[in-house]
Design a protein around this motif. Structure first.
Motif, short mmCIF file in Angstrom:
data_model
loop_
_atom_site.label_atom_id
_atom_site.label_comp_id
_atom_site.label_asym_id
_atom_site.label_seq_id
_atom_site.Cartn_x
_atom_site.Cartn_y
_atom_site.Cartn_z
N LYS A 51 0.89 -1.30 0.26
CA LYS A 51 -0.12 -0.13 -0.09
C LYS A 51 0.74 1.24 0.21
O LYS A 51 0.45 2.40 -0.48
CB LYS A 51 -0.81 -0.03 1.22
CG LYS A 51 -2.00 -0.99 1.16
CD LYS A 51 -3.37 -0.59 2.17
CE LYS A 51 -4.49 -1.43 1.67
NZ LYS A 51 -5.32 -1.78 2.78
N TRP A 53 5.19 3.24 -0.11
CA TRP A 53 6.54 3.00 -0.94
C TRP A 53 7.24 2.39 0.00
O TRP A 53 8.26 1.53 -0.20
CB TRP A 53 6.93 4.18 -1.52
CG TRP A 53 5.98 4.85 -2.61
CD1 TRP A 53 5.45 6.21 -2.40
CD2 TRP A 53 5.79 4.33 -3.88
NE1 TRP A 53 4.74 6.40 -3.65
CE2 TRP A 53 4.94 5.52 -4.47
CE3 TRP A 53 6.06 3.29 -4.48
CZ2 TRP A 53 4.52 4.99 -5.87
CZ3 TRP A 53 5.80 3.11 -5.69
CH2 TRP A 53 5.03 4.14 -6.67
N GLU A 54 7.16 2.80 1.39
CA GLU A 54 7.88 2.35 2.55
C GLU A 54 7.59 0.92 2.78
O GLU A 54 8.71 0.14 3.05
CB GLU A 54 7.57 3.09 3.85
CG GLU A 54 8.44 4.38 3.68
CD GLU A 54 7.40 5.54 3.01
OE1 GLU A 54 6.19 4.98 2.68
OE2 GLU A 54 7.78 6.83 2.74
N CYS A 143 11.01 6.10 -4.92
CA CYS A 143 9.69 6.92 -4.48
C CYS A 143 10.00 6.90 -2.87
O CYS A 143 9.07 8.24 -2.48
CB CYS A 143 8.51 6.06 -4.72
SG CYS A 143 8.27 5.76 -6.71
N ARG A 147 10.20 11.40 -1.67
CA ARG A 147 9.14 12.14 -0.70
C ARG A 147 9.80 12.47 0.41
O ARG A 147 9.21 13.58 1.08
CB ARG A 147 8.09 11.09 -0.75
CG ARG A 147 8.06 10.11 0.43
CD ARG A 147 7.09 8.84 0.14
NE ARG A 147 5.65 9.52 0.29
CZ ARG A 147 5.24 9.22 1.26
NH1 ARG A 147 5.73 8.57 2.33
NH2 ARG A 147 3.81 9.71 1.45
N MET A 151 10.72 16.06 -3.67
CA MET A 151 9.44 16.74 -4.12
C MET A 151 8.47 15.67 -3.91
O MET A 151 8.80 14.58 -4.16
CB MET A 151 9.24 17.45 -5.20
CG MET A 151 9.90 18.90 -5.10
SD MET A 151 9.02 19.94 -4.13
CE MET A 151 9.82 21.46 -4.42
N PRO A 152 6.92 15.72 -3.97
CA PRO A 152 6.08 14.63 -4.32
C PRO A 152 6.24 14.25 -5.70
O PRO A 152 6.68 15.01 -6.46
CB PRO A 152 4.81 15.22 -4.16
CG PRO A 152 4.96 16.63 -3.29
CD PRO A 152 6.45 17.02 -3.49
N LEU A 153 6.00 12.81 -5.92
CA LEU A 153 6.58 12.30 -7.26
C LEU A 153 5.72 12.96 -8.29
O LEU A 153 6.32 13.05 -9.45
CB LEU A 153 5.90 10.70 -7.12
CG LEU A 153 6.59 9.80 -6.22
CD1 LEU A 153 5.98 8.56 -6.22
CD2 LEU A 153 8.16 9.77 -6.84
N GLU A 154 4.40 13.50 -8.13
CA GLU A 154 3.80 13.99 -9.35
C GLU A 154 3.85 15.45 -9.43
O GLU A 154 3.49 16.15 -10.34
CB GLU A 154 2.26 13.62 -9.03
CG GLU A 154 1.77 12.25 -9.21
CD GLU A 154 2.19 11.48 -10.23
OE1 GLU A 154 2.44 12.11 -11.38
OE2 GLU A 154 2.54 10.31 -10.21
N HIS A 155 4.91 16.03 -8.72
CA HIS A 155 5.10 17.58 -8.78
C HIS A 155 5.78 17.64 -10.00
O HIS A 155 6.95 17.02 -10.18
CB HIS A 155 5.90 18.05 -7.52
CG HIS A 155 6.22 19.34 -7.76
ND1 HIS A 155 7.44 19.94 -7.83
CD2 HIS A 155 5.17 20.45 -7.63
CE1 HIS A 155 7.26 21.40 -7.84
NE2 HIS A 155 6.03 21.55 -7.79
N GLY A 156 5.50 18.72 -10.90
CA GLY A 156 6.02 18.98 -12.13
C GLY A 156 7.46 19.94 -11.83
O GLY A 156 7.28 20.84 -11.40
N ASN A 157 8.41 19.25 -12.24
CA ASN A 157 9.54 20.55 -12.27
C ASN A 157 10.65 19.87 -13.25
O ASN A 157 10.49 18.75 -13.99
CB ASN A 157 10.22 20.55 -11.04
CG ASN A 157 10.60 19.25 -10.19
OD1 ASN A 157 10.65 18.45 -10.90
ND2 ASN A 157 10.74 18.98 -9.06
N GLN A 158 11.61 20.70 -13.65
CA GLN A 158 12.87 20.02 -14.42
C GLN A 158 14.06 20.10 -13.44
O GLN A 158 14.34 20.90 -12.84
CB GLN A 158 13.19 21.25 -15.45
CG GLN A 158 11.90 21.16 -16.56
CD GLN A 158 12.34 22.29 -17.53
OE1 GLN A 158 12.91 23.46 -17.24
NE2 GLN A 158 11.92 21.95 -18.86
N GLN A 203 24.25 18.43 -6.43
CA GLN A 203 25.65 18.39 -7.15
C GLN A 203 26.31 17.28 -6.24
O GLN A 203 27.39 17.54 -5.83
CB GLN A 203 26.55 19.73 -6.75
CG GLN A 203 26.46 20.39 -8.03
CD GLN A 203 27.27 19.92 -9.20
OE1 GLN A 203 27.79 18.75 -9.50
NE2 GLN A 203 27.67 20.90 -9.96
#
Lengths: 337, 148
Positions: A51, A53-54, A143, A147, A151-158, A203
């Motif tokens: 249920k 990731w941990e 995963c 967290r 960031m949360p997995l579904e967070h959008g970033n580059q 880095q």
């Protein structure tokens, strides 16, 4: 008078503690990587039927430990201790897998250097006659690490090009003794913390490379071994950038190890897998050794290797407070006796 | 630990090994995708106004539509891939704000609705709100002082 230490930081295992078996369980992405076929279990889904990731990581670590015990031809009851760690707060995956296994447990935290830390402590216990068989293991999961540290997995970033990708993988080895030693741990060099002042958590390779260099230099000077002694020298998770930095720094020290040196974080993923600088996490060196290297040792394709797991010992609090990243690297020499 | 000077020179040394992000390429992608989103929003708004809706109401509806779309895409697990490609193009508009609320809610609901999702909902959006609103108050005071 210390009998079993050579030089400043290197332990000498005189009674030939052996690696009797290994187990490796990896996630989907690692299974698709260049080493995919070397691993014992490749998950179909990173959640592994659990249920959270941990819980998935705990199950992976438990599975890797049980596999290594089975492949070593031992039973759970013959194992005197589990020495393991992971990246989570209070070593969640390691503790909860040990809870289920009911084997005496020592939790170790060395960030991504945990695999060699646990192998060195394991070899000490067996070499010193404190245990017949111990399990040394380490684990990380993309995963759970994301967290906790990012960031949360579904967070959008580059992510920047220097970022690493945490390996989803659990690796385990059984260290013990037999009458006919084959693959033995011979030396273990305990690393010093080296902090080159890098504050950017993207880095990591650059933050850990000086610690790896320090451990490599100390290992060769402590043991007096020639630079061409090992068939392969493998750092844990310096990635593409850290590997280039370490090679350059070694060259400047007059050590040309380009032919034998590589990094687990570079080996485990293809460039096309979009992991930027490569793999990281305790699982990176743990599964690369348990799955890929150990197999090559058994087949005799490699005879003498030096595994140097590298760790970045920052916390989310230390980073937010502007502290730099303390790097560490422990080395263990594994050879065909 | 390295001295400040040594740390600085090490940082310079490692920068020659570190590839730089493709700023120009990323900016062009962000401009095109962000521009397309704004165009689409403007098109919908125009239709709504054409159908007789007031400009303010139409704007609100369009904003809600953008938020809902970003939330749905986050829920399906597609938004992060889109954001990886488009960068600021989807992160800077309200779509990024919606994603920054929904992604922690999804991530931390495993720790419960109150202490998990409830307390972590604003982890990313919280700082933006705090400093965004604070800045607007300061600007408001300056405006009031200048115009009174």
């Amino acid at each position: 008078m210390i009998k079993n230490m050579v030089g400043k930081q290197t332990l000498c295992f005189r009674n030939q503690p052996e690696i009797l078996g290994t187990g490796s369980v990896v996630g989907v992405k690692e299974g698709k990587g260049p080493l995919g076929e070397c691993f014992d279990v490749v998950l179909e889904e990173d959640i592994y039927g659990e249920k959270t990731w941990e819980k998935a990581e705990t199950k992976m670590l438990k599975e890797a430990i049980l596999l290594s015990i089975k492949k070593a031809g031992k039973t759970k009851e013959q194992i005197n201790a589990i020495l393991s760690g992971d990246l989570l707060n209070q070593l969640m995956s390691a503790s909860f897998s040990a809870r289920d296994l009911q084997i005496p447990f020592l939790g170790l935290y060395g960030a991504c250097s945990t695999m060699t830390e646990s192998m060195i402590v394991g070899a000490v216990l067996v070499d010193g006659g404190y245990a017949d068989h111990v399990v040394a293991a380490a684990s990380s999961h993309y995963c759970t690490a994301e967290r906790q540290f990012r960031m949360p997995l579904e967070h959008g970033n580059q992510r920047p090009p220097s970022a690493h990708w945490t390996v989803t993988g659990s690796g385990s080895v059984v260290i013990g003794k037999t009458d006919h030693p084959y693959i033995c741990c011979t030396y273990g060099t305990i690393g010093k913390i080296v902090d080159p002042g890098i504050t950017d958590t993207n880095q990591m390779g650059a933050a850990m490379a000086p610690a790896a260099l320090d451990t490599v230099i100390t290992h060769f000077s402590d043991t007096g071994r020639p630079l061409d002694y090992y068939d392969m020298i493998l750092t844990g998770d310096l990635g593409h950038i850290g590997k280039d930095i370490l090679l350059d720094m070694m060259k400047k020290q007059g050590m040309d190890l380009e032919k034998v040196y590589n990094d687990c974080g570079v080996l485990i993923y293809d460039r096309e897998q979009d992991t930027h600088s490569g793999g990281s996490g305790c699982g990176c060196s743990a599964v690369t050794f348990s799955g890929y290297i150990f197999d090559k040792l058994i087949k005799g394709q490699l005879k003498k290797i030096l595994l140097i797991s590298t760790g970045a010992l920052m916390t989310t609090t230390s980073s937010q407070q502007g502290n730099s990243i303390p790097g560490i690297a422990h080395a263990i020499a594994v050879e065909i006796c | 630990m390295f001295s400040n000077e040594k740390a600085k020179s090490y940082e310079q040394y490692v920068s020659q090994f570190t590839p730089k992000p493709k700023y120009f390429y990323n900016a062009v992608k962000a401009f095109v995708i962000g521009g397309l989103i704004c165009m689409a929003a403007y098109y919908v708004q125009s239709i709504l106004i054409e159908k007789g809706m007031g400009k303010g109401d139409a704007g609100t509806i369009v904003t809600i539509l953008l938020i809902c779309t970003a939330q749905l895409l986050t829920g399906f697990g597609w938004f992060d891939s889109i954001a990886k490609f488009a960068g600021g193009g989807v992160i800077v508009p309200i779509t990024g704000f919606a994603n920054s609320m929904v992604s922690p809610a999804m991530e931390f609901k495993k720790e419960g609705l109150v202490l998990g999702a409830g307390s972590k909902l604003f982890t990313i959006a919280g700082p933006v709100l705090v400093w965004g609103i604070s800045t607007s108050v300061v600007i408001g005071i300056i405006y009031w002082l200048l115009t009174k």
